[in-house]
Scaffold this motif. Sequence first.
Motif, PDB file in Angstrom:
ATOM      1  N   GLU A  10      37.359  34.960  -7.925  1.00 21.72           N
ATOM      2  CA  GLU A  10      37.757  36.300  -7.540  1.00 21.72           C
ATOM      3  C   GLU A  10      39.082  36.251  -6.811  1.00 21.72           C
ATOM      4  N   PHE A  11      39.827  37.359  -6.901  1.00 25.16           N
ATOM      5  CA  PHE A  11      41.147  37.432  -6.285  1.00 25.16           C
ATOM      6  C   PHE A  11      41.030  37.296  -4.769  1.00 25.16           C
ATOM      7  N   SER A  12      41.942  36.537  -4.173  1.00 24.22           N
ATOM      8  CA  SER A  12      41.976  36.367  -2.720  1.00 24.22           C
ATOM      9  C   SER A  12      43.035  37.268  -2.111  1.00 24.22           C
ATOM     10  N   ILE A  13      42.665  37.975  -1.082  1.00 23.96           N
ATOM     11  CA  ILE A  13      43.607  38.877  -0.415  1.00 23.96           C
ATOM     12  C   ILE A  13      44.672  38.111   0.349  1.00 23.96           C
ATOM     13  N   TYR A  14      44.546  36.790   0.419  1.00 21.19           N
ATOM     14  CA  TYR A  14      45.565  35.964   1.066  1.00 21.19           C
ATOM     15  C   TYR A  14      46.724  35.639   0.125  1.00 21.19           C
ATOM     16  N   SER A  15      46.810  36.339  -0.982  1.00 24.25           N
ATOM     17  CA  SER A  15      47.887  36.140  -1.956  1.00 24.25           C
ATOM     18  C   SER A  15      49.118  36.935  -1.562  1.00 24.25           C
ATOM     19  N   ASP A  16      50.247  36.568  -2.181  1.00 22.96           N
ATOM     20  CA  ASP A  16      51.411  37.441  -2.200  1.00 22.96           C
ATOM     21  C   ASP A  16      52.040  37.332  -3.584  1.00 22.96           C
ATOM     22  N   SER A  17      53.159  37.994  -3.807  1.00 21.75           N
ATOM     23  CA  SER A  17      53.708  38.066  -5.159  1.00 21.75           C
ATOM     24  C   SER A  17      54.190  36.721  -5.691  1.00 21.75           C
ATOM     25  N   GLN A  18      54.432  35.752  -4.803  1.00 20.51           N
ATOM     26  CA  GLN A  18      54.905  34.434  -5.224  1.00 20.51           C
ATOM     27  C   GLN A  18      53.840  33.358  -5.070  1.00 20.51           C
ATOM     28  N   TYR A  19      52.626  33.766  -4.718  1.00 25.13           N
ATOM     29  CA  TYR A  19      51.588  32.801  -4.371  1.00 25.13           C
ATOM     30  C   TYR A  19      50.240  33.460  -4.623  1.00 25.13           C
ATOM     31  N   LEU A  20      49.749  33.367  -5.868  1.00 26.09           N
ATOM     32  CA  LEU A  20      48.488  34.011  -6.228  1.00 26.09           C
ATOM     33  C   LEU A  20      47.322  33.062  -5.964  1.00 26.09           C
ATOM     34  N   ALA A  21      46.362  33.532  -5.178  1.00 25.40           N
ATOM     35  CA  ALA A  21      45.225  32.701  -4.798  1.00 25.40           C
ATOM     36  C   ALA A  21      43.922  33.333  -5.261  1.00 25.40           C
ATOM     37  N   PHE A  22      42.973  32.483  -5.631  1.00 25.21           N
ATOM     38  CA  PHE A  22      41.651  32.921  -6.066  1.00 25.21           C
ATOM     39  C   PHE A  22      40.611  32.017  -5.421  1.00 25.21           C
ATOM     40  N   GLU A  23      39.400  32.568  -5.236  1.00 26.76           N
ATOM     41  CA  GLU A  23      38.329  31.834  -4.583  1.00 26.76           C
ATOM     42  C   GLU A  23      37.092  31.813  -5.466  1.00 26.76           C
ATOM     43  N   ASP A  24      36.285  30.760  -5.303  1.00 25.04           N
ATOM     44  CA  ASP A  24      35.066  30.688  -6.103  1.00 25.04           C
ATOM     45  C   ASP A  24      34.055  31.735  -5.631  1.00 25.04           C
ATOM     46  N   THR A  25      33.089  32.054  -6.469  1.00 20.86           N
ATOM     47  CA  THR A  25      32.082  33.073  -6.152  1.00 20.86           C
ATOM     48  C   THR A  25      30.711  32.454  -5.918  1.00 20.86           C
ATOM     49  N   LEU A  26      30.663  31.165  -5.615  1.00 18.91           N
ATOM     50  CA  LEU A  26      29.385  30.468  -5.482  1.00 18.91           C
ATOM     51  C   LEU A  26      28.710  30.729  -4.147  1.00 18.91           C
ATOM     52  N   ASP A  27      29.479  31.093  -3.132  1.00 22.58           N
ATOM     53  CA  ASP A  27      28.940  31.427  -1.818  1.00 22.58           C
ATOM     54  C   ASP A  27      28.144  30.268  -1.215  1.00 22.58           C
ATOM     55  N   ARG A  28      28.717  29.063  -1.304  1.00 29.02           N
ATOM     56  CA  ARG A  28      28.110  27.901  -0.645  1.00 29.02           C
ATOM     57  C   ARG A  28      28.726  27.743   0.729  1.00 29.02           C
ATOM     58  N   GLU A  29      27.915  27.470   1.731  1.00 26.47           N
ATOM     59  CA  GLU A  29      28.378  27.544   3.115  1.00 26.47           C
ATOM     60  C   GLU A  29      29.385  26.467   3.470  1.00 26.47           C
ATOM     61  N   PHE A  30      29.175  25.232   2.981  1.00 27.18           N
ATOM     62  CA  PHE A  30      30.041  24.133   3.399  1.00 27.18           C
ATOM     63  C   PHE A  30      30.759  23.470   2.223  1.00 27.18           C
ATOM     64  N   ASP A  31      30.860  24.153   1.106  1.00 29.64           N
ATOM     65  CA  ASP A  31      31.529  23.603  -0.067  1.00 29.64           C
ATOM     66  C   ASP A  31      32.169  24.762  -0.820  1.00 29.64           C
ATOM     67  N   TYR A  32      33.492  24.759  -0.934  1.00 30.70           N
ATOM     68  CA  TYR A  32      34.147  25.882  -1.573  1.00 30.70           C
ATOM     69  C   TYR A  32      35.394  25.423  -2.323  1.00 30.70           C
ATOM     70  N   VAL A  33      35.838  26.274  -3.261  1.00 30.49           N
ATOM     71  CA  VAL A  33      36.955  25.938  -4.132  1.00 30.49           C
ATOM     72  C   VAL A  33      38.028  27.017  -4.024  1.00 30.49           C
ATOM     73  N   SER A  34      39.274  26.588  -3.968  1.00 30.27           N
ATOM     74  CA  SER A  34      40.404  27.523  -3.975  1.00 30.27           C
ATOM     75  C   SER A  34      41.315  27.194  -5.147  1.00 30.27           C
ATOM     76  N   VAL A  35      41.907  28.238  -5.723  1.00 29.87           N
ATOM     77  CA  VAL A  35      42.844  28.106  -6.844  1.00 29.87           C
ATOM     78  C   VAL A  35      44.131  28.819  -6.452  1.00 29.87           C
ATOM     79  N   CYS A  36      45.253  28.144  -6.565  1.00 28.92           N
ATOM     80  CA  CYS A  36      46.534  28.727  -6.156  1.00 28.92           C
ATOM     81  C   CYS A  36      47.579  28.497  -7.241  1.00 28.92           C
ATOM     82  N   TYR A  37      48.278  29.576  -7.630  1.00 24.06           N
ATOM     83  CA  TYR A  37      49.328  29.509  -8.657  1.00 24.06           C
ATOM     84  C   TYR A  37      50.701  29.725  -8.031  1.00 24.06           C
ATOM     85  N   MET A  38      51.701  29.017  -8.554  1.00 25.57           N
ATOM     86  CA  MET A  38      53.109  29.259  -8.240  1.00 25.57           C
ATOM     87  C   MET A  38      53.928  29.180  -9.516  1.00 25.57           C
ATOM     88  N   LEU A  39      55.043  29.902  -9.538  1.00 29.17           N
ATOM     89  CA  LEU A  39      55.966  29.882 -10.672  1.00 29.17           C
ATOM     90  C   LEU A  39      57.289  29.305 -10.208  1.00 29.17           C
TER      91      LEU A  39
END
Length: 479
Positions: free
Chosen positions: A346-375
Motif C-alpha cells: 500500500e502507498f506510504s504517506i511518507y512519499s514525495d514526488s521524487q521518492y515513492l514509498a510503499f509498505e507491506d499489508t501483512l501487519d506483523r508486529e516485529f517484521d515489516y517490508v518497505s519498498v522505495c522507488y527513485m528515478l
Amino acid sequence: MKKKTRYVLYGAMAILLSLAAVLVGCGKKQKVTADSLMEEVIANMEEMKSAHMDLGADITMGIKQSGISMDLEVNVDMGMEVTDDPSAAHIEAVVSMNLMGISMEIESYSVEEDGKQVTYNNVEEEWIRQEQPIEQKSADINAIFAGATSYELQDKMEKVDGREVYVLNGKVDGKYMESVMGEVSDGIGSFSFDWSKMEMDMVVKIDAKTKRPVEAEIDCKDALEELMKGAMGAAGAEDADVSIKEFVMTCTYKSFNDVDEIVVPEKVKAAARTKGSSGENDTLDDFLKNSQPESDLPEASSVPSAEGSAETEAGVPTPNADGTYTLMNFWGSGKSVNISVPSGYEFSIYSDSQYLAFEDTLDREFDYVSVCYMLDDDYTEEEMTEYYMQGAEYYKEDEDYSDLDIQEKKTVQINGRDVSYVKFVYTYNKGSYYTEYNIWTFLPDGQVVQCKVEERSYDGPCDILDDNIVETVMLAVQG
C-alpha cells in the motif's frame, strides 16, 4: 535509493557544517588568569585571517517509537581550511553512519558569489550547488571566544603534541549559538526555540607560548536534543522519543595565516547541479517525516504539482486517474515515470514526488517490508553494479554486521526489459535481521528506475521476501 541515501547524510552534515562555524571561531610575565589569557588570545586571533584545522564529531542518537528502539551513530572526520575576508571555506570529510552501513567521502566549498553565499557539495563524484542570500557575515575566526559567556582556568597545564597548553572550561552563549545554528533549526521544522536558555560546555586549550588556540571541544548534546524535541513536536510526532546520547565536536587548530584564496575550481562549477535555493534542509525534513506515524498526519487538501500527480499541501503525492503515482526525476530534469501500487503493498504517506514509498499489508508486529522507488540518470549498468557491490564490501568490513550472505548480481527479463538486482542478507548489532534487494532497470530514454526493498525483523531471521519480489515491484513500473 542511491542519491536519497546520500541526502540522509546531508541531513547529518547540515548540523555538523553549521556547528563547524562555531569551532572555526576559533599571550610580560605576570599571573595568568582566565580573563587576561583570553584577552591575549582574542588580540592575537584578530590578526588571524585564515586557518587550517581538523574537526571530529561523534553523535549517538536514540530513537524509540511504537515499541521499536534503535541507535543512530554518526562519525565525522573532517579537514578544513577557512579564510575570514573573503569569508570562504574548503572542507574534505569522511562521514559514516551505522544505519544501513553508510560511509562516504564528502567535499565542500563555501564561497561568496554575486552577493550570495554559495555552497558546492560533492558526494561520490556528484557536485550539488546551493545558494542563499547573505543575511549577515559569517562568524569569523575569532568569534568563538567572543561568544563565550565565561571561562575558568584550570590549575594544571597539559601537553598537546609536545606543547604546553593552558586549559580553560567555558560556556558558549545561547545568543551566539542562535546566530550560528539558527538556520539548522529553521531547516528541521517551524517551531519556537528559546536560545536564551541554552548554554553549551566548551573546553579550550591554548598554547602557552603563542597564546593561540590548539584545541577546542564543545559538548553539543543538550542543544541538539532540545532542537530535535522541538522539531518532533512541530511535526506532530510527540510519541517518538528522541534522545541525544552523545554529541561532542573536537577541533584541532593546525596552523594560521597560511591559506591561499579559496577558489572553486571551474570544473566543479561546470559539473555542479543546482539543488534548490531556499536553504531548507531536505534531509532532516525526510528524517522527521519518516519518524511521524501515518495516523498522526493532518489531512490536507490536494494542490497541483508542477508536473505529474497532484500533491497535498504537505507535499505527499496523490494518485493519477488510473491509480498510478508519478515519480519525478530526482535532479529536476522534468522527466518522470508512473508507478502503480505493487501487489500486496500500500502507498506510504511518507512519499514525495521524487521518492515513492510503499509498505507491506501483512501487519506483523516485529517484521515489516518497505519498498522505495527513485528515478535517476547518467549511469551505466556497470556503474550501478559497482555501486551496490561496494556497499556489500562495507558490510564485510564493519564488525556490526554478521551472518552475511552477499549474492552476486542477477539479471532477469520483466515486461521486455532487463532488470538487475543484488540481494544482501545480514544481521545488524546481533539483534536486527535484514534482507535487502537493490533492483534497477533502464527506461528507453536512458533513465534508471531504482527500487530498494528491505525487510527488517526484530523477532528472528527474515522470512517474507524471496526473489519473486523483483517481479512484483518491477511490474509496477509503467512505460
